[in-house]
Design an enzyme around this catalytic site. Structure first.
Site: not given
Ligand code: CTP
Length: 403
Positions: A212-214, A280
């Site tokens: 995943g990402n922030h 994102a």
């Protein structure tokens, strides 16, 4: 939530028997979340007391240019009152006041404020049936409509004179509904369908782990709110995000992976006028997802990744009349890279985020962006809250689609 929520309403009360109904009108405006200030003509005080209206509006009521009871009399600035208001509602509007409004006679605070107000003006006539029918009154209506003022028509019924006919002020509930509908119908994105993607995506490795990402999703949620506040019907597709929104014009679909976001976006794209892809999305996902939790056996682990589908690019390939907006998060050669993406993904507009800018990017409530249009315009925006950036983006798209 009412469209009147947060609006500053100036209520002008003139001397008609229907003035007694303005107590309820003030109450309804307050209930809808508006802030209310009242101006009365001197004669209106014979029909309802300023104390009633100041108590209900929680603001001092003004009826003359000075505060005559106060020995340190202060000037009631009509220009300030006019500028303060988002809306000026004159109810009841008597034949006398309407005639003054149409000819610019300025002999009281209400009239001076009317002449200096820059906001939309609504008026709700109230008078006896023969006065309502008189050619002179009709001329006032025509003149005021020419000035851009909006009439809330009187209704038919029993009048103070005992006669029955047209001339009764619209009921307070109907006045509020009329104004709400009028504002909604005039919103710049009224009738437009807007598709927005937001947040990160999670790409499963096994039943408990993911890539995943922030991304917090905040930017996308703010864009959804700005679009809905501009009257659009919004389809918000978000990956895992803690953000919440409650708005009658926003439908939220929560997804987890890029593939799910892709499918949802394509489901709605045909009926979309404007698509803004701010999510994102993970660029790669594990080629194989383990059915069972992966056990730690070896000293290292290799996970083979494959590209996810580029949702934005795929929509650019099939777009017809849709206005397509993408985001670019860059760390180097920002302008060049963003312009390249705008072209290769067939976009109308790209929003460039440079990670080199302080206060921009993931997890913060501010953003510093540059808007780049298909025509080659480069519009730099200073450091602003994400709410303001979203409003600027929607305003820019609105001017582009109406150009
Ligand atoms: N995007 C998308 N689907 C993907 C990847 C990206 O819809 N699978 C969209 C994003 O929502 C954003 C835009 O594409 O609007 C730019 O994404 P970004 O990751 O910055 O650019 P890429 O084209 O993926 O190129 P790179 O990662 O090499 O910079």
């Amino acid at each position: 939530m009412s469209i009147l929520s947060g609006k500053k309403i100036l209520l002008g009360v003139t001397a008609g028997i229907a003035a007694y109904k303005t107590a309820n009108l003030v109450r309804l405006f307050i209930k809808s979340g508006a802030e209310v200030k009242v101006i009365m003509t001197p004669a209106a005080k014979d029909f309802i007391t300023p104390l009633t209206l100041s108590t209900l509006s929680k603001n001092q009521v003004h009826s003359s240019f000075t505060n005559e009871e106060d020995e340190n009399a202060v000037w009631n600035n009509h220009v300030e009152l006019g500028l303060w208001a988002d809306l000026f509602v004159i109810a009841p509007a008597t034949a006398n006041t309407l005639a003054k409004m149409s000819s610019g006679v300025c002999d009281n605070l209400l009239m001076a404020t009317y002449l200096s107000a820059k906001c939309p003006v609504y008026f709700a006539p109230a008078m006896d049936l023969d006065m309502y029918k008189h050619k002179s009154t009709k001329n006032s209506f025509a003149k005021l409509s020419e000035y851009g003022n909006i009439m809330i028509p009187a209704t038919s019924g029993e009048l103070a004179s005992g006669l029955v006919g047209e001339g009764r002020m619209a009921e307070p509930e109907d006045i509020v509904e009329f104004i709400e509908k009028d504002i909604l119908n005039k919103l710049p994105l009224k009738g437009k369908h807007v598709l927005i993607t937001a947040g990160p995506t999670y790409e499963a490795i096994d039943p408990v782990r993911f890539i995943g990402n922030h991304s917090s999703g905040k930017m996308g949620f703010e864009i959804a709110k700005a679009a809905a506040n501009a009257g659009a019907e919004v389809e918000l597709i978000t990956g895992p995000s803690k953000e919440m929104v409650s708005h009658s014009l926003i439908n939220v679909t929560r997804v987890v992976s890029g593939d799910e976001m892709y499918n949802e976006a394509h489901k709605h794209f045909n009926s979309t006028d404007i698509a803004i892809l701010s999510a994102a999305v993970a660029d790669y996902k594990p080629k194989f997802v383990a059915n069972q939790k992966i056990k730690k056996k070896d000293s290292s682990l290799t996970i083979e990744l494959e590209k996810t589908k580029d949702i934005l690019r795929s929509l650019g390939e099939i777009k017809s009349s849709q206005f397509l907006v993408g985001f670019a998060l860059e760390t180097n050669d920002e302008l060049e890279n963003a312009k390249g993406k705008l072209q290769s993904k067939n976009l109308d507009l790209i929003v460039l985020n440079s990670l080199n800018d302080k206060g921009a990017g993931f997890g913060v409530s501010t953003n510093k962006v540059t808007f780049i249009t298909k025509a080659g315009e480069v519009l730099e925006n200073g450091l602003k809250s994400k709410t303001e950036v979203a409003e600027d983006l929607i305003a820019l798209i609105t001017t582009k689609i109406h150009a």
